[in-house]
Design a protein around this motif. Structure first.
Motif, PDB file in Angstrom:
ATOM      1  N   ILE A   4       0.864  -1.185   0.000  1.00 21.26           N
ATOM      2  CA  ILE A   4       0.000   0.000   0.000  1.00 21.26           C
ATOM      3  C   ILE A   4       0.899   1.233   0.000  1.00 21.26           C
ATOM      4  O   ILE A   4       1.767   1.387   0.853  1.00 21.26           O
ATOM      5  CB  ILE A   4      -0.935   0.003   1.221  1.00 21.26           C
ATOM      6  N   VAL A   5       0.689   2.087  -0.987  1.00 20.98           N
ATOM      7  CA  VAL A   5       1.522   3.285  -1.140  1.00 20.98           C
ATOM      8  C   VAL A   5       0.701   4.516  -0.790  1.00 20.98           C
ATOM      9  O   VAL A   5      -0.398   4.707  -1.315  1.00 20.98           O
ATOM     10  CB  VAL A   5       2.058   3.397  -2.588  1.00 20.98           C
ATOM     11  N   ASP A   6       1.231   5.332   0.084  1.00 20.87           N
ATOM     12  CA  ASP A   6       0.634   6.630   0.381  1.00 20.87           C
ATOM     13  C   ASP A   6       1.166   7.589  -0.685  1.00 20.87           C
ATOM     14  O   ASP A   6       2.303   8.075  -0.601  1.00 20.87           O
ATOM     15  CB  ASP A   6       1.042   7.081   1.787  1.00 20.87           C
ATOM     16  N   HIS A   7       0.347   7.817  -1.706  1.00 16.73           N
ATOM     17  CA  HIS A   7       0.809   8.592  -2.866  1.00 16.73           C
ATOM     18  C   HIS A   7       1.200  10.030  -2.512  1.00 16.73           C
ATOM     19  O   HIS A   7       2.161  10.556  -3.059  1.00 16.73           O
ATOM     20  CB  HIS A   7      -0.254   8.571  -3.973  1.00 16.73           C
ATOM     21  N   GLU A   8       0.459  10.629  -1.601  1.00 15.37           N
ATOM     22  CA  GLU A   8       0.789  12.008  -1.213  1.00 15.37           C
ATOM     23  C   GLU A   8       2.132  12.061  -0.492  1.00 15.37           C
ATOM     24  O   GLU A   8       2.957  12.934  -0.748  1.00 15.37           O
ATOM     25  CB  GLU A   8      -0.323  12.600  -0.339  1.00 15.37           C
ATOM     26  N   GLN A   9       2.361  11.120   0.399  1.00 17.48           N
ATOM     27  CA  GLN A   9       3.635  11.067   1.116  1.00 17.48           C
ATOM     28  C   GLN A   9       4.782  10.788   0.145  1.00 17.48           C
ATOM     29  O   GLN A   9       5.848  11.391   0.239  1.00 17.48           O
ATOM     30  CB  GLN A   9       3.589   9.997   2.221  1.00 17.48           C
ATOM     31  N   TYR A  10       4.555   9.883  -0.788  1.00 15.15           N
ATOM     32  CA  TYR A  10       5.588   9.539  -1.772  1.00 15.15           C
ATOM     33  C   TYR A  10       5.908  10.747  -2.658  1.00 15.15           C
ATOM     34  O   TYR A  10       7.070  11.030  -2.943  1.00 15.15           O
ATOM     35  CB  TYR A  10       5.125   8.355  -2.621  1.00 15.15           C
ATOM     36  N   ARG A  11       4.861  11.490  -3.059  1.00 18.93           N
ATOM     37  CA  ARG A  11       5.064  12.701  -3.860  1.00 18.93           C
ATOM     38  C   ARG A  11       5.925  13.694  -3.085  1.00 18.93           C
ATOM     39  O   ARG A  11       6.858  14.283  -3.632  1.00 18.93           O
ATOM     40  CB  ARG A  11       3.705  13.324  -4.202  1.00 18.93           C
ATOM     41  N   LYS A  12       5.652  13.868  -1.802  1.00 16.43           N
ATOM     42  CA  LYS A  12       6.434  14.797  -0.977  1.00 16.43           C
ATOM     43  C   LYS A  12       7.875  14.320  -0.833  1.00 16.43           C
ATOM     44  O   LYS A  12       8.806  15.125  -0.834  1.00 16.43           O
ATOM     45  CB  LYS A  12       5.791  14.964   0.405  1.00 16.43           C
ATOM     46  N   GLU A  13       8.075  13.014  -0.714  1.00 18.82           N
ATOM     47  CA  GLU A  13       9.434  12.471  -0.631  1.00 18.82           C
ATOM     48  C   GLU A  13      10.208  12.757  -1.919  1.00 18.82           C
ATOM     49  O   GLU A  13      11.385  13.127  -1.874  1.00 18.82           O
ATOM     50  CB  GLU A  13       9.393  10.965  -0.356  1.00 18.82           C
ATOM     51  N   LEU A  14       9.548  12.572  -3.062  1.00 24.19           N
ATOM     52  CA  LEU A  14      10.202  12.866  -4.339  1.00 24.19           C
ATOM     53  C   LEU A  14      10.566  14.349  -4.412  1.00 24.19           C
ATOM     54  O   LEU A  14      11.682  14.702  -4.804  1.00 24.19           O
ATOM     55  CB  LEU A  14       9.295  12.480  -5.508  1.00 24.19           C
ATOM     56  N   LEU A  15       9.625  15.207  -4.022  1.00 34.01           N
ATOM     57  CA  LEU A  15       9.891  16.651  -4.047  1.00 34.01           C
ATOM     58  C   LEU A  15      11.073  17.005  -3.154  1.00 34.01           C
ATOM     59  O   LEU A  15      11.919  17.814  -3.527  1.00 34.01           O
ATOM     60  CB  LEU A  15       8.658  17.440  -3.592  1.00 34.01           C
ATOM     61  N   GLY A  16      11.113  16.392  -1.977  1.00 34.35           N
ATOM     62  CA  GLY A  16      12.183  16.691  -1.034  1.00 34.35           C
ATOM     63  C   GLY A  16      13.562  16.404  -1.599  1.00 34.35           C
ATOM     64  O   GLY A  16      14.536  17.089  -1.276  1.00 34.35           O
TER      65      GLY A  16
END
Length: 199
Positions: A4-16
């Motif tokens: 299960i992927v938390d897409h919003e959290q993953y997007r923020k990790e990529l941005l970071g």
């Protein structure tokens, strides 16, 4: 069982992780393929979260402006007398000088390669500026947005001077001087504990 992927959290990790990539290569020079490689993801994954390099950058600006405000207000603490507040700001700028210089360089490079009308339409710059202005008002204990904008312009000017290599600029000295100027500008409103600084 599928992960299960938390897409919003993953997007923020990529941005970071994108900040350093833009700082190393510059907005104009780096491609989405290079960003994907630097992040260790496929270009398809990157495009799934960010439809274009500009969209990625604008989302990065949103994230950074929110993080900057939260971190600065937390580190600078509560309301202080104006001279103490400006001294704290000077120390904060010294401590984070490398970050601010990199971010200013990235932002200038982005603006240089965009149509100014296109930037206005997106609204991202307006939202970031409003966020920074509100933080300046909160930090200084004022409601005057023009004065908050002036203080931000002053700080941005100091950072640009450092970016251009002027080693004579001392954040602590300049902020102390601005503190004296603001105290003179707001004589009836500044009390000994720094409260009620409103014009």
């Amino acid at each position: 069982m599928p992960k299960i992927v938390d897409h919003e959290q993953y997007r923020k990790e990529l941005l970071g992780k994108c900040f350093d990539l833009f700082a190393q290569k510059s907005y104009s020079a780096i491609t989405m393929r290079e960003i994907a490689h630097g992040l260790g993801v496929s270009t398809g994954t990157l495009y799934h979260y960010f439809p274009s390099k500009q969209a990625l950058f604008e989302q990065l600006l949103e994230e950074i402006s929110q993080q900057d405000v939260a971190m600065a207000l937390a580190e600078l603490g509560g309301r202080k007398p104006l001279p103490e507040a400006m001294a704290a700001l000077g120390r904060y700028l010294v401590k984070n000088e490398d970050y601010f210089i990199k971010w200013t360089y990235i932002w200038v490079d982005f603006c240089q390669h965009q149509d100014s009308e296109q930037i206005k339409v997106s609204g991202v710059l307006t939202r970031a500026n409003q966020r920074y202005q509100q933080a300046a008002c909160d930090f200084l204990g004022i409601q005057d947005r023009v004065l908050a904008s002036f203080v931000l312009s002053f700080v941005n000017g100091l950072i640009l001077e450092k970016l251009w290599g002027d080693e004579t600029i001392c954040f602590t000295e300049q902020c102390a001087l601005l503190g004296k100027m603001l105290t003179a500008y707001l004589p009836q409103s500044v009390d000994s504990d720094g409260s009620d600084r409103q014009r």
